[in-house]
Design a protein around this motif. Structure first.
Motif, short mmCIF file in Angstrom:
data_model
loop_
_atom_site.label_atom_id
_atom_site.label_comp_id
_atom_site.label_asym_id
_atom_site.label_seq_id
_atom_site.Cartn_x
_atom_site.Cartn_y
_atom_site.Cartn_z
N MET A 1 0.81 -1.19 0.00
CA MET A 1 0.00 0.00 0.00
C MET A 1 0.86 1.26 0.00
O MET A 1 0.45 2.26 -0.57
N ALA A 2 2.01 1.19 0.66
CA ALA A 2 2.87 2.36 0.74
C ALA A 2 3.33 2.82 -0.64
O ALA A 2 3.47 4.02 -0.88
N SER A 3 3.53 1.88 -1.54
CA SER A 3 3.99 2.28 -2.87
C SER A 3 2.87 2.90 -3.71
O SER A 3 3.13 3.48 -4.75
N ASN A 4 1.63 2.83 -3.24
CA ASN A 4 0.50 3.41 -3.96
C ASN A 4 0.18 4.83 -3.53
O ASN A 4 -0.62 5.50 -4.16
N VAL A 5 0.78 5.30 -2.44
CA VAL A 5 0.45 6.61 -1.86
C VAL A 5 1.35 7.70 -2.42
O VAL A 5 2.55 7.52 -2.55
N THR A 6 0.73 8.82 -2.75
CA THR A 6 1.48 10.05 -3.02
C THR A 6 0.97 11.08 -2.03
O THR A 6 -0.04 10.88 -1.37
N VAL A 7 1.69 12.16 -1.90
CA VAL A 7 1.31 13.22 -0.96
C VAL A 7 0.91 14.44 -1.75
O VAL A 7 1.57 14.81 -2.72
N GLU A 8 -0.20 15.06 -1.33
CA GLU A 8 -0.61 16.31 -1.98
C GLU A 8 -0.89 17.36 -0.91
O GLU A 8 -1.27 17.03 0.21
N THR A 9 -0.68 18.60 -1.27
CA THR A 9 -0.94 19.73 -0.38
C THR A 9 -2.07 20.55 -0.96
O THR A 9 -2.04 20.91 -2.14
N ASP A 10 -3.08 20.86 -0.13
CA ASP A 10 -4.19 21.65 -0.63
C ASP A 10 -3.91 23.14 -0.48
O ASP A 10 -2.83 23.54 -0.03
N SER B 1 -2.73 10.72 -0.99
CA SER B 1 -3.54 10.69 -2.21
C SER B 1 -3.20 9.43 -2.99
O SER B 1 -2.10 8.90 -2.89
N LYS B 2 -4.14 8.97 -3.79
CA LYS B 2 -3.86 7.83 -4.66
C LYS B 2 -4.12 8.19 -6.13
O LYS B 2 -4.49 7.35 -6.93
N LYS B 3 -3.89 9.44 -6.46
CA LYS B 3 -4.16 9.90 -7.82
C LYS B 3 -3.39 9.12 -8.88
O LYS B 3 -3.85 8.96 -9.99
N LYS B 4 -2.20 8.64 -8.55
CA LYS B 4 -1.38 7.96 -9.55
C LYS B 4 -1.51 6.44 -9.48
O LYS B 4 -0.77 5.73 -10.12
N SER B 5 -2.46 5.94 -8.69
CA SER B 5 -2.60 4.50 -8.54
C SER B 5 -4.08 4.12 -8.44
O SER B 5 -4.89 4.88 -7.93
N THR B 6 -4.39 2.93 -8.89
CA THR B 6 -5.75 2.42 -8.74
C THR B 6 -5.83 1.44 -7.57
O THR B 6 -6.90 0.94 -7.26
N GLU B 7 -4.72 1.18 -6.91
CA GLU B 7 -4.67 0.24 -5.79
C GLU B 7 -5.03 0.94 -4.48
O GLU B 7 -5.09 2.16 -4.40
#
Length: 54
Positions: free
Chosen positions: A1-10, A18-24
């Motif tokens: 799961m860790a490889s599916n997470v990205t970080v975003e700042t609002d 965020s998981k914008k770059k992954s479907t997992e």
């Protein structure tokens, strides 16, 4: 799961997973973040945390 997470700042400067770059799934990572936050609030003392994604 860790490889599916990205970080975003609002716009308010909040950092969130965020998981914008992954479907997992990223549910395990999100629940870990929530548990750390809960522990920080209820312990009555500061907790030093550092999260490193490999």
């Amino acid at each position: 799961m860790a490889s599916n997470v990205t970080v975003e700042t609002d716009a308010a400067g909040n950092v969130k997973p965020s998981k914008k770059k992954s479907t997992e799934k990223i549910d395990g990572i999100v629940s870990s973040i929530m548990a750390i936050g809960r522990a920080m609030v209820t312990s009555g003392r500061p907790i030093e945390t550092e999260v490193v994604f490999v």
